[in-house]
Design an enzyme around this catalytic site. Structure first.
Site, PDB file in Angstrom:
ATOM      1  N   ASP A  62      34.668  33.757  33.008  1.00  0.00           N
ATOM      2  CA  ASP A  62      34.438  34.955  32.387  1.00  0.00           C
ATOM      3  C   ASP A  62      32.853  35.286  32.288  1.00  0.00           C
ATOM      4  O   ASP A  62      32.251  34.233  33.019  1.00  0.00           O
ATOM      5  CB  ASP A  62      34.912  34.983  30.949  1.00  0.00           C
ATOM      6  CG  ASP A  62      35.487  36.426  30.592  1.00  0.00           C
ATOM      7  OD1 ASP A  62      34.646  37.163  30.510  1.00  0.00           O
ATOM      8  OD2 ASP A  62      36.522  36.357  29.866  1.00  0.00           O
ATOM      9  N   ASP A  89      30.671  36.576  37.243  1.00  0.00           N
ATOM     10  CA  ASP A  89      30.928  38.034  36.973  1.00  0.00           C
ATOM     11  C   ASP A  89      31.532  38.408  38.400  1.00  0.00           C
ATOM     12  O   ASP A  89      30.775  38.144  39.498  1.00  0.00           O
ATOM     13  CB  ASP A  89      29.416  38.741  37.232  1.00  0.00           C
ATOM     14  CG  ASP A  89      29.566  40.203  37.178  1.00  0.00           C
ATOM     15  OD1 ASP A  89      30.652  40.707  37.299  1.00  0.00           O
ATOM     16  OD2 ASP A  89      28.503  40.884  36.895  1.00  0.00           O
ATOM     17  N   VAL A  90      32.765  38.748  38.247  1.00  0.00           N
ATOM     18  CA  VAL A  90      33.446  39.037  39.517  1.00  0.00           C
ATOM     19  C   VAL A  90      32.936  39.875  40.364  1.00  0.00           C
ATOM     20  O   VAL A  90      33.497  40.334  41.635  1.00  0.00           O
ATOM     21  CB  VAL A  90      35.022  39.160  39.145  1.00  0.00           C
ATOM     22  CG1 VAL A  90      35.777  38.206  38.295  1.00  0.00           C
ATOM     23  CG2 VAL A  90      34.958  40.503  38.233  1.00  0.00           C
ATOM     24  N   ASN A 116      42.542  38.354  36.792  1.00  0.00           N
ATOM     25  CA  ASN A 116      42.867  39.003  35.323  1.00  0.00           C
ATOM     26  C   ASN A 116      41.706  39.997  35.305  1.00  0.00           C
ATOM     27  O   ASN A 116      41.906  41.084  34.448  1.00  0.00           O
ATOM     28  CB  ASN A 116      43.191  38.114  34.320  1.00  0.00           C
ATOM     29  CG  ASN A 116      43.372  38.982  33.106  1.00  0.00           C
ATOM     30  OD1 ASN A 116      44.104  39.447  32.815  1.00  0.00           O
ATOM     31  ND2 ASN A 116      42.176  38.503  32.293  1.00  0.00           N
ATOM     32  N   TYR A 180      41.210  54.834  36.429  1.00  0.00           N
ATOM     33  CA  TYR A 180      41.580  53.415  36.279  1.00  0.00           C
ATOM     34  C   TYR A 180      43.024  53.469  37.040  1.00  0.00           C
ATOM     35  O   TYR A 180      43.345  52.303  37.681  1.00  0.00           O
ATOM     36  CB  TYR A 180      42.107  53.195  34.769  1.00  0.00           C
ATOM     37  CG  TYR A 180      42.670  51.850  34.365  1.00  0.00           C
ATOM     38  CD1 TYR A 180      42.016  50.719  34.314  1.00  0.00           C
ATOM     39  CD2 TYR A 180      44.046  52.094  34.033  1.00  0.00           C
ATOM     40  CE1 TYR A 180      42.878  49.377  34.046  1.00  0.00           C
ATOM     41  CE2 TYR A 180      44.814  51.105  33.685  1.00  0.00           C
ATOM     42  CZ  TYR A 180      44.190  49.729  33.648  1.00  0.00           C
ATOM     43  OH  TYR A 180      44.883  48.736  33.403  1.00  0.00           O
ATOM     44  N   LYS A 184      44.284  50.422  40.149  1.00  0.00           N
ATOM     45  CA  LYS A 184      45.473  49.739  39.761  1.00  0.00           C
ATOM     46  C   LYS A 184      46.655  50.059  40.933  1.00  0.00           C
ATOM     47  O   LYS A 184      47.202  49.158  41.446  1.00  0.00           O
ATOM     48  CB  LYS A 184      46.048  49.834  38.307  1.00  0.00           C
ATOM     49  CG  LYS A 184      45.202  49.279  37.409  1.00  0.00           C
ATOM     50  CD  LYS A 184      44.770  47.804  37.513  1.00  0.00           C
ATOM     51  CE  LYS A 184      43.940  47.218  36.359  1.00  0.00           C
ATOM     52  NZ  LYS A 184      43.830  45.999  36.785  1.00  0.00           N
TER      53      LYS A 184
END
Length: 276
Positions: A62, A89-90, A116, A180, A184
């Protein structure tokens, strides 16, 4: 023709090995290594908890070490020896690559990778949407997941699983959430494409679509829904309640386990029937 003769020799051996295991062993992940991003709270923490309970070594990632350590300390003491944390940090590609490398350095293998980490700010009416908002959503929800899949796949072999956390926004529209929802949809498309690409290597790629989930990460979303004049009661599912984070985690555990050994490229919807 005998159906088993239609399998490759390796496929036959793998299928027979899974079929011979009792159900409790199919959910036993002792000795396996899992990475969960966005693991400091909510759905990510719940998934990390269930994976640790099943015996896996879990690397929780995270953005803030202090949050990760708080999350880790909330888990039973006997599990904590199998859990490590890493600040990541993704949206930073080198960070994600280092996360995958560390997972393998720690245990010598990488079996499960759960993408996730994500954000879900309302993008607002399309006529008013700021491009900067879209850039941030796509950077985290699309690029972050894509790079996670790429770095995981570099280290994975047969029997490994990538699990992408999508949303019912991938199959159901919602006014004011177009940015958003689009992100997805992209996660779902990525999941299906990678299932085709990585299947030859024995790597499964799955997605899970939570409905509205009560967790620390979605207070802003719930507030925005109410402010938009929607009553939360009208959004509830036929089963009469919203998700808890563990509702998602239990399905995630199934998806990566050998219970689902013949499933790939699929979206598992966990919404209590909201989208029925």
């Amino acid at each position: 023709m005998d159906m088993m003769s239609m399998l490759t020799e390796q496929g036959r051996r793998e299928a027979e090995a899974v079929a011979a295991r009792p159900v409790t062993r199919l959910l036993d992940h002792e000795g396996r290594t899992a990475v969960v991003t966005g693991a400091a709270r909510g759905i990510g923490l719940a998934i990390a908890r269930r994976l640790a309970e099943s015996g896996a070594h879990v690397l929780m990632a995270d953005r803030r070490t202090v949050d990760l350590e708080r999350a880790r300390s909330s888990l039973p003491a006997e599990w904590q020896k199998r859990i490590s944390t890493m600040e990541v940090d993704v949206t930073g590609t080198p960070h994600v690559a280092a996360l995958a490398d560390y997972a393998v350095e720690r245990t010598g293998r990488l079996d499960f990778w759960v993408n996730n980490a994500g954000i879900f700010p309302p993008s607002g009416p399309i006529r008013e949407t700021q491009v900067e908002v879209l850039d941030r959503i796509y950077e985290v929800n699309i690029k972050g997941v894509y790079v996670g899949c790429r770095e995981a796949a570099r280290h994975m072999g047969r029997g490994a699983v990538i699990l992408n956390v999508a949303s019912i926004g991938a199959i159901k529209g919602q006014a004011g959430m177009s940015g958003y929802s689009a992100s997805k949809h992209a996660v779902l498309g990525l999941t299906r494409s990678l299932a085709m690409e990585l299947g030859k290597d024995g790597i499964r790629v799955m997605a899970i679509a939570p409905g509205l989930t009560v967790s620390p990460g979605n207070e802003e979303l719930l507030d925005s829904i109410q402010q938009a004049g929607h009553k939360l009661a009208t959004l509830s599912a036929p089963l009469g309640r919203f998700n808890l984070a563990d509702d998602i985690a239990r399905v995630a555990l199934f998806a990566v386990s050998d219970m689902a050994a013949m499933m790939t490229g699929q979206l598992l919807v966990v919404d209590g029937g909201t989208t029925v």
